[in-house]
Scaffold this motif. Sequence first.
Motif, short mmCIF file in Angstrom:
data_model
loop_
_atom_site.label_atom_id
_atom_site.label_comp_id
_atom_site.label_asym_id
_atom_site.label_seq_id
_atom_site.Cartn_x
_atom_site.Cartn_y
_atom_site.Cartn_z
N SER A 271 0.83 -1.21 0.00
CA SER A 271 0.00 0.00 0.00
C SER A 271 0.86 1.26 0.00
O SER A 271 0.60 2.23 -0.73
CB SER A 271 -0.93 -0.01 1.22
N ARG B 248 1.24 4.27 -2.86
CA ARG B 248 0.92 5.64 -2.46
C ARG B 248 2.02 6.62 -2.87
O ARG B 248 1.73 7.76 -3.23
CB ARG B 248 0.72 5.68 -0.95
N TYR B 249 3.27 6.18 -2.85
CA TYR B 249 4.38 7.12 -3.05
C TYR B 249 5.14 6.92 -4.35
O TYR B 249 6.12 7.65 -4.60
CB TYR B 249 5.34 7.03 -1.86
#
Length: 391
Positions: free
Chosen positions: A326, A330-331
Motif C-alpha cells: 500500500s 501511495r508514493y
Amino acid sequence: MMLPPPADVEAQLAAARRDGDLDRYLGLLAGEELFVPIRRVDARSILDERAETFPNVYFETGGDEFLQVFTRGALPDLGPDVVAMSGALDWAVDGVGRHERVVFNRGTRGEWRLPGATLQPWLDAHLEDVTPLEEQVERLLTAPYGHLEGPIAHALACGAHLAVLEATPWNVLDGRFHDYVAEVRSLRDWWNVPDPPEWRATMTRLIGDGYALTPGNLVLMLRLRFAAEYGLPGGEFDPLTWAGLVDRWCAENDADDQADELRHTVRRVSRYEQRFRADGLVDADGFVTTALSWDVGRAVAIARAGLAAGYCDALTAELMVLEAGSLARRYHQSWADLSAGYVMGRVLHADGDDFGEWYPAAVRVHHQLLQDPASPWLNLGFGSLSEESEA
C-alpha cells in the motif's frame, strides 16, 4: 495480463523420473537449492553453535532409512517440530555412504530413491555441474505454488529486488519454503533482528508509526516541496541551488545540526542520479522522487524471513506485506519509479560513493525485472490492482 506459466522444476524432475533418465534428473538437482529436514531443536543447537554433527531427519520404511532431500516446491509440511536447511546437491548428500540411500522429493511424482554407490560416482564425474549456493543469485523465480495475482502478489512484487538478487521466489509467503537456520542468522546478523520483539520494532520503523525520514528521503522530499514552491520540475534544481534551499529549510526548522549531513546527501543523490541516467535507471532528464521503496523492499523481505524464523504468524506477515504494498502504491507512480527509488536507497545506505559491487548487481536486477517477460512487473499493474501493466 496474466503471468506466464512459472518454471516448475518439480514437473521436470517428474518427467525425468518417468523416463528413467538419471543424468537429466541429477543434472536438474545440481542447479537447484535443495532442502534437508532437520528437527527444530537441533537447528537451534546449530544456531547456538552447540551441534557437533548434522542431525538429519530420516524417513523410515520397511526397516530401511533414507535421507530426505527436497526441492523447494516439494517440501512437505512435517509439523512444527521440523524445519529445513538448504544447500547445493553435494552439500545435501555429503557423508552418505555407498550402502546408504537418499530419497529425493518423497511423496511426489518425481520421487527417486538412490544409493550412495550411485550418487557419489555421478557427483565425482559432474562436480563442475553443481552450482554452489553462493552462485545461485540474480535469478527471477516465480513459484507455481505462490501468489500469482491480487493484492498479496502485488505487495510481494514490491520486494522483488531482494528476491531476485537472492534467487528466491518473489511470490512466496510461507514459512515452510526456507532455510530456517539461514533466515534466523540473516535476521540476526544483517538486520539486527534477534527475536520477535525486535522484529516487530523493525517493521514499525520501516513501514509503521515509528518511521523516520532518512537523510536521503528528507532531501528528496524537500526537492519536491521546493519544486512545487517554484513551479519547476524537481529535476531542474542544480545541486548548489538544492543545497542552498536545504540550508534554508534547516534554519527555518531549528535543524542546523543536520545541515552538513543533508548537504552531503544532496551531493551524493545528484551524483547517483547522473549515473542512473547513464545506466538507464531513469530517463535522460529523469530523477528519483523518493527512496521509500528501499524501506518497502526490506519490509517485504523481513516479513518473509520473520515468518520463516517463527517470529510472527502467517496472518501478521501477510498484513505487514500488504501494508508495504500500500505504501509503495501511495508514493510511487510505476514499477520503474519504485525500482529507481529502491536502488537509490540501497546505494545511499551501503555503497560508500564508490559504485561498488552492490550497485552493478542492483542495476542488473532492475533491468531484468523491467524486461524479462516472466517478471511480475510486466504482468501486474502498478497503481490499480485490477489494471493492466503500465510498467
